[in-house]
Write an enzyme that holds these catalytic residues in place. Sequence first.
Site, PDB file in Angstrom:
ATOM      1  N   ASP A  66       1.125   1.035   0.509  1.00 37.98           N
ATOM      2  CA  ASP A  66       2.016   0.162   1.269  1.00 37.98           C
ATOM      3  C   ASP A  66       3.047   0.993   2.033  1.00 37.98           C
ATOM      4  O   ASP A  66       3.303   0.764   3.219  1.00 37.98           O
ATOM      5  CB  ASP A  66       2.703  -0.813   0.318  1.00 37.98           C
ATOM      6  CG  ASP A  66       3.681  -1.737   1.019  1.00 37.98           C
ATOM      7  OD1 ASP A  66       3.281  -2.374   2.007  1.00 37.98           O
ATOM      8  OD2 ASP A  66       4.845  -1.813   0.597  1.00 37.98           O
ATOM      9  N   GLU A 134      -4.611  -1.480   1.014  1.00 35.68           N
ATOM     10  CA  GLU A 134      -3.429  -0.633   0.830  1.00 35.68           C
ATOM     11  C   GLU A 134      -3.694   0.452  -0.211  1.00 35.68           C
ATOM     12  O   GLU A 134      -3.288   1.607  -0.033  1.00 35.68           O
ATOM     13  CB  GLU A 134      -2.234  -1.483   0.400  1.00 35.68           C
ATOM     14  CG  GLU A 134      -1.633  -2.316   1.504  1.00 35.68           C
ATOM     15  CD  GLU A 134      -0.369  -3.026   1.072  1.00 35.68           C
ATOM     16  OE1 GLU A 134       0.475  -3.297   1.943  1.00 35.68           O
ATOM     17  OE2 GLU A 134      -0.229  -3.320  -0.131  1.00 35.68           O
TER      18      GLU A 134
END
Length: 297
Positions: A66, A134
């Site tokens: 992320d 992610e």
Amino acid sequence: MYPKDIIERIKLPFRKDKELYSSFYKILGFYPHHIQYYEQALHHKSSSIKKQGSWINNERLEFLGDAILDAVVGDIVFRHFKGKREGFLTNTRSKIVQRETLNRLAVEIGLDKLIISSTHSSTHNSYMCGNAFEAMVGAIYLDRGYSYCMRFIGKRIMTQLINIDKLAYKEVNFKSKLIEWGQKRRVEITFDLIDQAREGSSTPVFTTQITIEGVTCCKGRGYSKKESQQLAAKDTLALLRKSPKLVERILSNKRQKEALSEMSIQDNEQQTITVVASPKLQVSVTESPEFSMVGRR
């Protein structure tokens, strides 16, 4: 001399997990050095594996990915839109890294077919593919470094699967999405303008604070009230997605408010019944004016 990836491709048939390496090559555009990172990126929490006393899944890699994804996409957006203001760049990046976009990208590159999960609830795990995407970025970073993350996102994703110019000017209404989230759960959401200042000599800047059932959530700072609300809503949606404890706190406040309201209604009903059940009081007031006169003296 052969390029490094070509050499790896030549050696590949002698590896036991040839099929898995080939799958990753199709997705990434290069072969992994340490395939264990990528295997971990595919393990949803529901299919955690235990190693050396610890449960292994993709949540830690998702956290890392992320952060890396924000940096890489921010880098690309900054270089692509020369001269654009911070608000525009922030909005564009958020449109690219939002879960809906990541879910779609994961499916388009075939990552969804490799995810290992023991759950079948599509509603509860609606972001499972985006989370794995992610985590995959986190795996690339640990395996190959930042430059390969840039290569994967820039050449494999942005060039082939995303029209960055079209997406940048596409309106994404995070405020409406947050209001819709609240309506489904019947919770009260407020957007409060808490600050209005000026940046430099003339540019106005607005700050909006979002509160849900008395629980303070995120702030948004933008060059218009609407932009500040949108940014606050965007961050609040991300926070709600990543913090089940916050959602439970909001719902708990809602239940407490409903309980107090119910108690208040019951008290009012009891008072009404008491008055109606006292005919003497009604007679003394309506049929005995002398009693009223005595009361005044």
